[in-house]
Design an enzyme around this catalytic site. Sequence first.
Site, PDB file in Angstrom:
ATOM      1  N   SER A 132       0.820  -1.214   0.000  1.00  0.00           N
ATOM      2  CA  SER A 132       0.000   0.000   0.000  1.00  0.00           C
ATOM      3  C   SER A 132       0.855   1.267   0.000  1.00  0.00           C
ATOM      4  CB  SER A 132      -0.913   0.023   1.230  1.00  0.00           C
ATOM      5  OG  SER A 132      -1.892  -0.978   1.106  1.00  0.00           O
ATOM      6  N   ASP A 239      -4.533   4.371 -11.716  1.00  0.00           N
ATOM      7  CA  ASP A 239      -5.858   4.962 -11.963  1.00  0.00           C
ATOM      8  C   ASP A 239      -6.566   4.187 -13.077  1.00  0.00           C
ATOM      9  OD1 ASP A 239      -5.550   6.913 -10.028  1.00  0.00           O
ATOM     10  OD2 ASP A 239      -4.933   8.480 -11.445  1.00  0.00           O
ATOM     11  N   GLY A 240      -5.838   3.972 -14.171  1.00  0.00           N
ATOM     12  CA  GLY A 240      -6.412   3.217 -15.291  1.00  0.00           C
ATOM     13  C   GLY A 240      -6.595   1.751 -14.928  1.00  0.00           C
ATOM     14  N   GLN A 335     -24.102 -19.406  -1.346  1.00  0.00           N
ATOM     15  CA  GLN A 335     -25.235 -19.647  -0.432  1.00  0.00           C
ATOM     16  C   GLN A 335     -26.456 -20.173  -1.202  1.00  0.00           C
ATOM     17  OE1 GLN A 335     -24.491 -19.269   2.676  1.00  0.00           O
ATOM     18  NE2 GLN A 335     -26.476 -19.802   3.541  1.00  0.00           N
ATOM     19  N   HIS A 337     -26.440 -21.819  -3.932  1.00  0.00           N
ATOM     20  CA  HIS A 337     -26.159 -23.183  -4.405  1.00  0.00           C
ATOM     21  C   HIS A 337     -26.104 -24.193  -3.253  1.00  0.00           C
ATOM     22  CE1 HIS A 337     -25.077 -21.151  -8.132  1.00  0.00           C
ATOM     23  NE2 HIS A 337     -24.901 -22.309  -8.728  1.00  0.00           N
ATOM     24  N   GLY A 338     -26.162 -23.716  -2.016  1.00  0.00           N
ATOM     25  CA  GLY A 338     -26.125 -24.630  -0.864  1.00  0.00           C
ATOM     26  C   GLY A 338     -24.855 -25.473  -0.897  1.00  0.00           C
ATOM     27  N   GLU A 362      -4.045  -3.882  -6.909  1.00  0.00           N
ATOM     28  CA  GLU A 362      -4.153  -2.541  -7.504  1.00  0.00           C
ATOM     29  C   GLU A 362      -4.758  -1.535  -6.509  1.00  0.00           C
ATOM     30  OE1 GLU A 362      -4.606  -2.099 -11.612  1.00  0.00           O
ATOM     31  OE2 GLU A 362      -3.785  -4.079 -12.051  1.00  0.00           O
ATOM     32  N   GLU A 366      -9.206  -0.074   1.321  1.00  0.00           N
ATOM     33  CA  GLU A 366      -8.843   1.020   2.242  1.00  0.00           C
ATOM     34  C   GLU A 366      -8.070   2.106   1.487  1.00  0.00           C
ATOM     35  OE1 GLU A 366      -8.567  -2.261   2.813  1.00  0.00           O
ATOM     36  OE2 GLU A 366     -10.151  -2.405   4.318  1.00  0.00           O
TER      37      GLU A 366
HETATM   38  N1  CAA Z   1      -1.799  10.567 -10.798  1.00  0.00           N
HETATM   39  C1  CAA Z   1      -0.659  11.282 -10.964  1.00  0.00           C
HETATM   40  N2  CAA Z   1       0.105  11.661  -9.938  1.00  0.00           N
HETATM   41  C2  CAA Z   1      -0.274  11.297  -8.692  1.00  0.00           C
HETATM   42  C3  CAA Z   1      -1.443  10.550  -8.457  1.00  0.00           C
HETATM   43  C4  CAA Z   1      -2.224  10.185  -9.576  1.00  0.00           C
HETATM   44  N3  CAA Z   1      -3.343   9.489  -9.431  1.00  0.00           N
HETATM   45  N4  CAA Z   1      -1.566  10.337  -7.152  1.00  0.00           N
HETATM   46  C5  CAA Z   1      -0.523  10.926  -6.550  1.00  0.00           C
HETATM   47  N5  CAA Z   1       0.269  11.505  -7.500  1.00  0.00           N
HETATM   48  C6  CAA Z   1       1.476  12.296  -7.283  1.00  0.00           C
HETATM   49  C7  CAA Z   1       1.162  13.437  -6.329  1.00  0.00           C
HETATM   50  O1  CAA Z   1       0.690  14.578  -7.030  1.00  0.00           O
HETATM   51  C8  CAA Z   1       2.496  13.692  -5.671  1.00  0.00           C
HETATM   52  O2  CAA Z   1       3.346  14.463  -6.505  1.00  0.00           O
HETATM   53  P1  CAA Z   1       3.656  16.033  -6.144  1.00  0.00           P
HETATM   54  O3  CAA Z   1       4.261  16.012  -4.780  1.00  0.00           O
HETATM   55  O4  CAA Z   1       4.585  16.447  -7.228  1.00  0.00           O
HETATM   56  O5  CAA Z   1       2.335  16.724  -6.170  1.00  0.00           O
HETATM   57  C9  CAA Z   1       3.140  12.302  -5.619  1.00  0.00           C
HETATM   58  O6  CAA Z   1       2.466  11.508  -6.598  1.00  0.00           O
HETATM   59  C10 CAA Z   1       2.979  11.663  -4.253  1.00  0.00           C
HETATM   60  O7  CAA Z   1       1.601  11.541  -3.986  1.00  0.00           O
HETATM   61  P2  CAA Z   1       1.035  11.269  -2.518  1.00  0.00           P
HETATM   62  O8  CAA Z   1       1.613  12.287  -1.570  1.00  0.00           O
HETATM   63  O9  CAA Z   1      -0.428  11.180  -2.606  1.00  0.00           O
HETATM   64  O10 CAA Z   1       1.707   9.844  -2.182  1.00  0.00           O
HETATM   65  P3  CAA Z   1       1.492   8.864  -0.972  1.00  0.00           P
HETATM   66  O11 CAA Z   1       2.802   8.276  -0.623  1.00  0.00           O
HETATM   67  O12 CAA Z   1       0.718   9.546   0.118  1.00  0.00           O
HETATM   68  O13 CAA Z   1       0.654   7.638  -1.616  1.00  0.00           O
HETATM   69  C11 CAA Z   1      -1.287   6.324  -2.177  1.00  0.00           C
HETATM   70  C12 CAA Z   1      -0.580   7.713  -2.101  1.00  0.00           C
HETATM   71  C13 CAA Z   1      -2.608   6.650  -2.817  1.00  0.00           C
HETATM   72  C14 CAA Z   1      -1.500   5.701  -0.819  1.00  0.00           C
HETATM   73  C15 CAA Z   1      -0.434   5.382  -3.074  1.00  0.00           C
HETATM   74  O14 CAA Z   1       0.756   4.978  -2.430  1.00  0.00           O
HETATM   75  C16 CAA Z   1      -1.185   4.147  -3.538  1.00  0.00           C
HETATM   76  O15 CAA Z   1      -1.987   4.210  -4.449  1.00  0.00           O
HETATM   77  N6  CAA Z   1      -0.901   2.991  -2.897  1.00  0.00           N
HETATM   78  C17 CAA Z   1      -1.424   1.717  -3.364  1.00  0.00           C
HETATM   79  C18 CAA Z   1      -0.459   1.075  -4.304  1.00  0.00           C
HETATM   80  C19 CAA Z   1      -1.124   0.034  -5.159  1.00  0.00           C
HETATM   81  O16 CAA Z   1      -2.244   0.188  -5.607  1.00  0.00           O
HETATM   82  N7  CAA Z   1      -0.398  -1.046  -5.392  1.00  0.00           N
HETATM   83  C20 CAA Z   1      -0.894  -2.072  -6.269  1.00  0.00           C
HETATM   84  C21 CAA Z   1       0.225  -2.880  -6.775  1.00  0.00           C
HETATM   85  S1  CAA Z   1       0.146  -3.234  -8.452  1.00  0.00           S
HETATM   86  C22 CAA Z   1      -0.824  -4.594  -8.680  1.00  0.00           C
HETATM   87  O17 CAA Z   1      -1.535  -5.046  -7.832  1.00  0.00           O
HETATM   88  C23 CAA Z   1      -0.758  -5.078 -10.084  1.00  0.00           C
HETATM   89  C24 CAA Z   1      -1.051  -6.485 -10.370  1.00  0.00           C
HETATM   90  O18 CAA Z   1      -0.153  -7.245 -10.675  1.00  0.00           O
HETATM   91  C25 CAA Z   1      -2.439  -6.938 -10.492  1.00  0.00           C
END
Ligand code: CAA
Length: 378
Positions: A132, A239-240, A335, A337-338, A362, A366
Site C-alpha cells: 500500500s 488509476d487506469g 449460499q 447453491h447450498g 491494484e 482502504e
Molecule cells: N496521478 C498522478 N500523480 C499522482 C497521483 C495520480 N493518481 N496520485 C498521486 N500523485 C502524485 C502526487 O501529485 C504527488 O506528486 P507532487 O508532490 O509532485 O504533487 C506524488 O504523486 C505523491 O503523492 P502522494 O503524496 O499522494 O503519495 P502517498 O505516498 O501519500 O501515496 C497512495 C498515495 C494513494 C496511498 C499510493 O501509495 C497508492 O496508491 N498505494 C497503493 C499502491 C497500489 O495500488 N499497489 C498495487 C500494486 S500493483 C498490482 O496489484 C498489479 C497487479 O499485478 C495486479
Amino acid sequence: MDFALTEEQRAVRDVARRIARERIAPRARDLDRSHTYPSEALRELAELGLLGVNVPEAYGGSGAGAVAYAAAIMEIAEACCATSVVTAVTNMVAEQIVAWGTEAQRKAWVPRLTSGAAVAGAFALSEPQCGSDAAALSTTAVRRGDRWVIDGAKQWITSGDHAGVVLVWARTGGPGPKGVSCFVVEGGAKGMAAGKPEHKMGLNGSSTVPLVFDGCEVPADRLLGEEGGGFRIAMSALDGGRIGIGAQAVGVLRACLAASRRYARDRKAFGKPIAEQEAIRWKLADMATELAAAELLVFRAASLKDLGQPFSREASMAKLFASEAANRATSQAVQIHGGYGYLDEFPVERYFRDARVQTLYEGTSEIQRTVIARQILR
Ligand code: CAA
C-alpha cells in the site's frame, strides 16, 4: 454521460464476448485446477487487438479507448478471471509506455505487447515490505555510465515469470515518491530472476511470482519518463488499472448472477423451484442491482478517461464498489447453491476464490477510500 456504447465500442465488446464464450470459458475450470497460465488465450486475444484496446493502432493496438477496454475486460472476466487479469495488466503496461515513453521506446516495446510476441506485460511495483505504501519501495537503480544497475526484490508480480516486458520501479534518488523512477526491463534480462509461483487462494491460472534483481544492468534508454518521475507514472497507471479491476469485478458479478439464476430455477425444494422462495429472490435482486451500479461506475470512470478529464477518484470509486459487490455476490452465489456451491462441480466456488483478491490488488479497498477521501477534502 451517454449510456449507449458507440458502434466501435460495441464491436470491441462483441469480439471479446465471442472469444470469451467460445475459447476462454470452456478452459477456465481446467486452468484453475491445473494452475496453467493462459498462454494460448493471450495469443488469441493479441490476434484480435485485445492486448492493446486503448493503444493507438500505430503501435498495434485497437485505439478504441477506455470504455471499449472496460467492456472487453468485463466479457473476459465473466468467462475466466485469471485470463482477465493477465490481459488487463498487459494492456496497462502497453498504455504506460505509450503515455510516458519516447517515440523510440514506443516503437521498440509496445508492438511486442500488443502482438503477443512478449506473451504478456508485468507491473513490478510492490515489494515484500511495501504494498500500500508504494512510495516506500527500496529497490535501487544506480547509474553507471550508459547503464542503470537495478538491485532489490519485487513481490506479487502478475505474469512476472512469463512477461517479455516488465515495468520496474526503483529508487534513483532520496526517500519518498520523488526518488522513484520507472524502467522498461526485457523479460529474461540478466540479473532479473523470477521466484517460484505463489500458492494462492484463487486466480490459479494467472502466475504470481517474486522477482529478484541482482546487478541487473539495463541500457540508459530504458528509463521511462523522467528520472524521479516514476511515482507519478505508477499512480496514473493504477488509476487506469483500477478501471480494469472494476471491470473484472463486473464480469464476476455477471457470472454469479447467471449461475445463481440458472441454479435457482432448476433446483427444487419444498415442492417448487427455490427461485420461488423469497429468500432466494431477494438475493438475486440485490445481486442484479449491485451489478447495474458497478457497471455504471466503471463506465463512468472509463468515459471520463476517454474524455481526457480527471478520473482518479471515479476509478477508485468504481474499483471499491465493484470489488466489494463482487465479493458479496460470490458469497451469496455459494449460499444459493447450498452444499453444491462448496464443490468444484459448480463454478461459483471458483468465482468466490477468484474475486477475493479484487479488494486487495491494484490498491486495497482502504487505499481506494483514502484516494476518494483525499479528493473530497482537497
Ligand atoms: N496521478 C498522478 N500523480 C499522482 C497521483 C495520480 N493518481 N496520485 C498521486 N500523485 C502524485 C502526487 O501529485 C504527488 O506528486 P507532487 O508532490 O509532485 O504533487 C506524488 O504523486 C505523491 O503523492 P502522494 O503524496 O499522494 O503519495 P502517498 O505516498 O501519500 O501515496 C497512495 C498515495 C494513494 C496511498 C499510493 O501509495 C497508492 O496508491 N498505494 C497503493 C499502491 C497500489 O495500488 N499497489 C498495487 C500494486 S500493483 C498490482 O496489484 C498489479 C497487479 O499485478 C495486479
